[in-house]
Design a protein around this motif. Structure first.
Motif, PDB file in Angstrom:
ATOM      1  N   UNK A 105      44.327  39.254  42.642  1.00  0.00           N
ATOM      2  CA  UNK A 105      44.476  38.951  41.220  1.00  0.00           C
ATOM      3  C   UNK A 105      44.192  37.479  40.945  1.00  0.00           C
ATOM      4  N   UNK A 106      44.625  36.611  41.836  1.00  0.00           N
ATOM      5  CA  UNK A 106      44.360  35.173  41.682  1.00  0.00           C
ATOM      6  C   UNK A 106      42.858  34.908  41.748  1.00  0.00           C
ATOM      7  N   UNK A 107      42.164  35.533  42.680  1.00  0.00           N
ATOM      8  CA  UNK A 107      40.716  35.360  42.803  1.00  0.00           C
ATOM      9  C   UNK A 107      40.013  35.836  41.534  1.00  0.00           C
ATOM     10  N   UNK A 108      40.416  36.985  41.017  1.00  0.00           N
ATOM     11  CA  UNK A 108      39.808  37.502  39.795  1.00  0.00           C
ATOM     12  C   UNK A 108      40.097  36.590  38.612  1.00  0.00           C
ATOM     13  N   UNK A 109      41.293  36.042  38.562  1.00  0.00           N
ATOM     14  CA  UNK A 109      41.660  35.127  37.486  1.00  0.00           C
ATOM     15  C   UNK A 109      40.731  33.919  37.492  1.00  0.00           C
ATOM     16  N   UNK A 110      40.494  33.360  38.674  1.00  0.00           N
ATOM     17  CA  UNK A 110      39.607  32.197  38.781  1.00  0.00           C
ATOM     18  C   UNK A 110      38.180  32.571  38.402  1.00  0.00           C
ATOM     19  N   UNK A 111      37.724  33.748  38.807  1.00  0.00           N
ATOM     20  CA  UNK A 111      36.373  34.195  38.464  1.00  0.00           C
ATOM     21  C   UNK A 111      36.230  34.450  36.973  1.00  0.00           C
ATOM     22  N   UNK A 112      37.314  34.895  36.339  1.00  0.00           N
ATOM     23  CA  UNK A 112      37.276  35.207  34.908  1.00  0.00           C
ATOM     24  C   UNK A 112      36.901  33.989  34.071  1.00  0.00           C
ATOM     25  N   UNK A 113      37.124  32.821  34.616  1.00  0.00           N
ATOM     26  CA  UNK A 113      36.789  31.592  33.903  1.00  0.00           C
ATOM     27  C   UNK A 113      35.288  31.343  33.853  1.00  0.00           C
ATOM     28  N   UNK A 114      34.532  31.984  34.750  1.00  0.00           N
ATOM     29  CA  UNK A 114      33.121  31.640  34.895  1.00  0.00           C
ATOM     30  C   UNK A 114      32.130  32.786  34.721  1.00  0.00           C
ATOM     31  N   UNK A 141      46.722  38.391  32.716  1.00  0.00           N
ATOM     32  CA  UNK A 141      46.116  37.157  32.272  1.00  0.00           C
ATOM     33  C   UNK A 141      44.594  37.193  32.479  1.00  0.00           C
ATOM     34  N   UNK A 142      44.147  37.816  33.543  1.00  0.00           N
ATOM     35  CA  UNK A 142      42.710  37.911  33.816  1.00  0.00           C
ATOM     36  C   UNK A 142      41.993  38.597  32.656  1.00  0.00           C
ATOM     37  N   UNK A 143      42.521  39.698  32.214  1.00  0.00           N
ATOM     38  CA  UNK A 143      41.902  40.428  31.114  1.00  0.00           C
ATOM     39  C   UNK A 143      41.923  39.604  29.833  1.00  0.00           C
ATOM     40  N   UNK A 144      42.992  38.919  29.617  1.00  0.00           N
ATOM     41  CA  UNK A 144      43.126  38.087  28.405  1.00  0.00           C
ATOM     42  C   UNK A 144      42.086  36.976  28.402  1.00  0.00           C
ATOM     43  N   UNK A 145      41.864  36.348  29.549  1.00  0.00           N
ATOM     44  CA  UNK A 145      40.859  35.286  29.638  1.00  0.00           C
ATOM     45  C   UNK A 145      39.480  35.838  29.309  1.00  0.00           C
ATOM     46  N   UNK A 146      39.150  36.986  29.882  1.00  0.00           N
ATOM     47  CA  UNK A 146      37.858  37.594  29.581  1.00  0.00           C
ATOM     48  C   UNK A 146      37.711  37.840  28.080  1.00  0.00           C
ATOM     49  N   UNK A 147      38.757  38.359  27.460  1.00  0.00           N
ATOM     50  CA  UNK A 147      38.727  38.644  26.036  1.00  0.00           C
ATOM     51  C   UNK A 147      38.621  37.364  25.213  1.00  0.00           C
ATOM     52  N   UNK A 148      39.366  36.336  25.590  1.00  0.00           N
ATOM     53  CA  UNK A 148      39.311  35.060  24.860  1.00  0.00           C
ATOM     54  C   UNK A 148      37.934  34.414  24.966  1.00  0.00           C
ATOM     55  N   UNK A 149      37.252  34.675  26.052  1.00  0.00           N
ATOM     56  CA  UNK A 149      35.902  34.148  26.238  1.00  0.00           C
ATOM     57  C   UNK A 149      34.876  34.985  25.493  1.00  0.00           C
ATOM     58  N   UNK A 150      35.316  36.051  24.833  1.00  0.00           N
ATOM     59  CA  UNK A 150      34.425  36.870  24.035  1.00  0.00           C
ATOM     60  C   UNK A 150      33.657  37.913  24.820  1.00  0.00           C
TER      61      UNK A 150
END
Length: 52
Positions: A30-39, A1-10
């Protein structure tokens, strides 16, 4: 999911980032990276961002 968020954010996701995330089995990390991926503004910052 982390990678997908990064990709969706362009954001470009280098192979080194993809491999590191895919190799991780620590759920807390992984949870920490997921949260960071948002920002982050660069996928590499996923690993250097300071916890909030």
């Amino acid at each position: 999911m982390t990678l997908r968020i990064l990709e969706l954010r362009g954001l470009q996701v280098p192979e080194s980032v993809r491999l590191r995330v895919e190799a991780c089995s620590d759920l807390d990390q992984l949870k920490a990276w997921l949260e960071r991926a948002l920002h982050v503004t660069d996928a590499e910052d996923l690993f250097s961002a300071q916890p909030e």
